[in-house]
Design an enzyme around this catalytic site. Sequence first.
Site, PDB file in Angstrom:
ATOM      1  N   TYR A  11      35.512  25.685  -3.652  1.00 42.49           N
ATOM      2  CA  TYR A  11      35.593  24.470  -4.475  1.00 42.49           C
ATOM      3  C   TYR A  11      36.229  24.801  -5.815  1.00 42.49           C
ATOM      4  O   TYR A  11      35.790  25.722  -6.521  1.00 42.49           O
ATOM      5  CB  TYR A  11      34.178  23.920  -4.667  1.00 42.49           C
ATOM      6  CG  TYR A  11      34.094  22.611  -5.421  1.00 42.49           C
ATOM      7  CD1 TYR A  11      34.862  21.517  -5.051  1.00 42.49           C
ATOM      8  CD2 TYR A  11      33.213  22.473  -6.494  1.00 42.49           C
ATOM      9  CE1 TYR A  11      34.769  20.318  -5.736  1.00 42.49           C
ATOM     10  CE2 TYR A  11      33.101  21.272  -7.176  1.00 42.49           C
ATOM     11  CZ  TYR A  11      33.885  20.196  -6.802  1.00 42.49           C
ATOM     12  OH  TYR A  11      33.785  19.007  -7.478  1.00 42.49           O
ATOM     13  N   ARG A  26       0.819  -1.218   0.000  1.00 48.45           N
ATOM     14  CA  ARG A  26       0.000   0.000   0.000  1.00 48.45           C
ATOM     15  C   ARG A  26       0.851   1.266   0.000  1.00 48.45           C
ATOM     16  O   ARG A  26       0.360   2.347  -0.335  1.00 48.45           O
ATOM     17  CB  ARG A  26      -0.948  -0.004   1.195  1.00 48.45           C
ATOM     18  CG  ARG A  26      -2.085  -1.011   1.062  1.00 48.45           C
ATOM     19  CD  ARG A  26      -2.862  -1.135   2.356  1.00 48.45           C
ATOM     20  NE  ARG A  26      -3.388   0.144   2.815  1.00 48.45           N
ATOM     21  CZ  ARG A  26      -3.860   0.343   4.044  1.00 48.45           C
ATOM     22  NH1 ARG A  26      -3.848  -0.652   4.938  1.00 48.45           N
ATOM     23  NH2 ARG A  26      -4.338   1.521   4.388  1.00 48.45           N
ATOM     24  N   TYR A  38      27.489  33.506   1.375  1.00 48.95           N
ATOM     25  CA  TYR A  38      27.763  32.065   1.478  1.00 48.95           C
ATOM     26  C   TYR A  38      29.089  31.873   2.192  1.00 48.95           C
ATOM     27  O   TYR A  38      30.134  32.383   1.764  1.00 48.95           O
ATOM     28  CB  TYR A  38      27.834  31.412   0.095  1.00 48.95           C
ATOM     29  CG  TYR A  38      28.312  29.984   0.173  1.00 48.95           C
ATOM     30  CD1 TYR A  38      27.527  29.010   0.794  1.00 48.95           C
ATOM     31  CD2 TYR A  38      29.551  29.610  -0.331  1.00 48.95           C
ATOM     32  CE1 TYR A  38      27.968  27.700   0.896  1.00 48.95           C
ATOM     33  CE2 TYR A  38      29.996  28.305  -0.238  1.00 48.95           C
ATOM     34  CZ  TYR A  38      29.204  27.349   0.378  1.00 48.95           C
ATOM     35  OH  TYR A  38      29.639  26.056   0.485  1.00 48.95           O
ATOM     36  N   ASN A  97      -7.357  -5.409  20.276  1.00 48.38           N
ATOM     37  CA  ASN A  97      -6.056  -6.073  20.263  1.00 48.38           C
ATOM     38  C   ASN A  97      -5.094  -5.334  19.338  1.00 48.38           C
ATOM     39  O   ASN A  97      -5.370  -5.165  18.148  1.00 48.38           O
ATOM     40  CB  ASN A  97      -6.226  -7.522  19.794  1.00 48.38           C
ATOM     41  CG  ASN A  97      -4.901  -8.222  19.585  1.00 48.38           C
ATOM     42  OD1 ASN A  97      -3.914  -7.940  20.268  1.00 48.38           O
ATOM     43  ND2 ASN A  97      -4.867  -9.139  18.626  1.00 48.38           N
ATOM     44  N   LYS A 120      27.961  26.304   5.560  1.00 48.42           N
ATOM     45  CA  LYS A 120      28.205  24.863   5.456  1.00 48.42           C
ATOM     46  C   LYS A 120      29.643  24.597   5.876  1.00 48.42           C
ATOM     47  O   LYS A 120      30.571  25.216   5.359  1.00 48.42           O
ATOM     48  CB  LYS A 120      27.958  24.398   4.010  1.00 48.42           C
ATOM     49  CG  LYS A 120      27.970  22.885   3.787  1.00 48.42           C
ATOM     50  CD  LYS A 120      29.347  22.298   3.533  1.00 48.42           C
ATOM     51  CE  LYS A 120      30.010  22.886   2.325  1.00 48.42           C
ATOM     52  NZ  LYS A 120      31.397  22.338   2.134  1.00 48.42           N
TER      53      LYS A 120
END
Length: 454
Positions: free
Chosen positions: A375, A19, A354, A174, A339
Amino acid sequence: MNMTRDFAAIVLAAGKGTRMKSDLHKVLHPIAGRPMLDHLLATVDALQPAKKVVVVGAGRDQLENALAGSAETCLQEPQLGTGHAVQQAEESLADHSGDVLVLYGDVPFVKGETMQAMLDRLHAEDRPKVVVLGFEPDDPGHYGRVIADADGRIDKMVEFKDASEEERACRLCNSGVMAARSADMFELLRRVGNDNAQGEYYLVDIVNIANADGDSCAVVSADTPAEVTGINSRAELARAEAQWQELKREEAMTEGVTLTAPDTVFFSWDTDLAADVTVEPHVVFGPGVSVARGARIRAFSHLEGARVGEGCSVGPYARLRPGAVMEKDSFVGNFVEMKQATLGEGAKASHLTYLGDAEVGAGANIGAGTITCNYDGYFKHKTVIGERAFIGSNSALIAPVRIGTDAIVAAGSAVSRDVGDGDLRMVRGEQVVKPGWADRFHDAMKKKKAADRK
């Protein structure tokens, strides 16, 4: 919570979960950023089990990879019912003589206190052979009923379709969660048959077999139906997420956190907010976030894997990615992203910045539009900014680079070499002024455009 008795947990997770309509195994779907199976196992671990066995079937490789040795697995193939599933764990528990607690991987919210109560009831004076976890839903519907006396001794377990009108009037249902001593559990299971419409071996039958032997069985009730909610579809997963989030928000506010619009704030399973933290609307906490006392998280910010110090301010519209650290009283404003970067005490980056793979010293000021160019297409490099340094707006710091204490980088600079303590670095092309050039250009273009229209 410390266990006083030896017990093993069997977690049933062999079903296909069709499901869900997903390639991901049902019990690995996350709630608050954590697989539902891990929610359950964390609760079990708090009780210090002697052993954990997860019964797997469909998606076996996914489960074994996710568990990574944190629990033993055994295979149910083919899948012939819940009783048959529990039987598959018998070999894994051959050297276990204590209690057995049977749980379900898609029922992740059973409380540790409830599990403990079941095990305690198993060793009460009347020593029941089986303890069942019951619950009372608002609408008992087609749940199987637990017919028990005022002391919780079970007279009968009956499926809805087989129940009389009087039995259907019983509201105690139950959940399927059960506890028994190991020897009793597997001895009773060997006597369970599959003479039913599905041709399956049902775990619940051990209660009626024990009763038929003249032994007693007992029921313990869950605090709320939500504790035993099963998750079988995306809609049920969404409801479980909402249920978890509501509880977490209430817990946070009880512990002294201000949520100005609680329903719009989303937590992860491990979000840690100290007292006197304020969280404005539409904030999302991913995994691994801690926020110290007195900090303010402003609207529409997203934090993950970040540590926010005392008295800090974040946002609005800020993003803190994994490895972001804000020291005491530091500040990031709107549209600032961090970051693997540390912002020192009292330092600030007010907007449009940044900071990646960077270390910013105490009291430094990062101007609007500043980016650390970390980078080179192959490797990440670090930027170090000294205490009280001033980085002018629209600067690019090309790593690896170090900006000294009290240094100034002039606005619009692209800095690729270190800047010494107290130095000014200005990296700009020479400005050229041509008087009247723009007026002559506009006149020429207007005349050309007019000619093109003729």
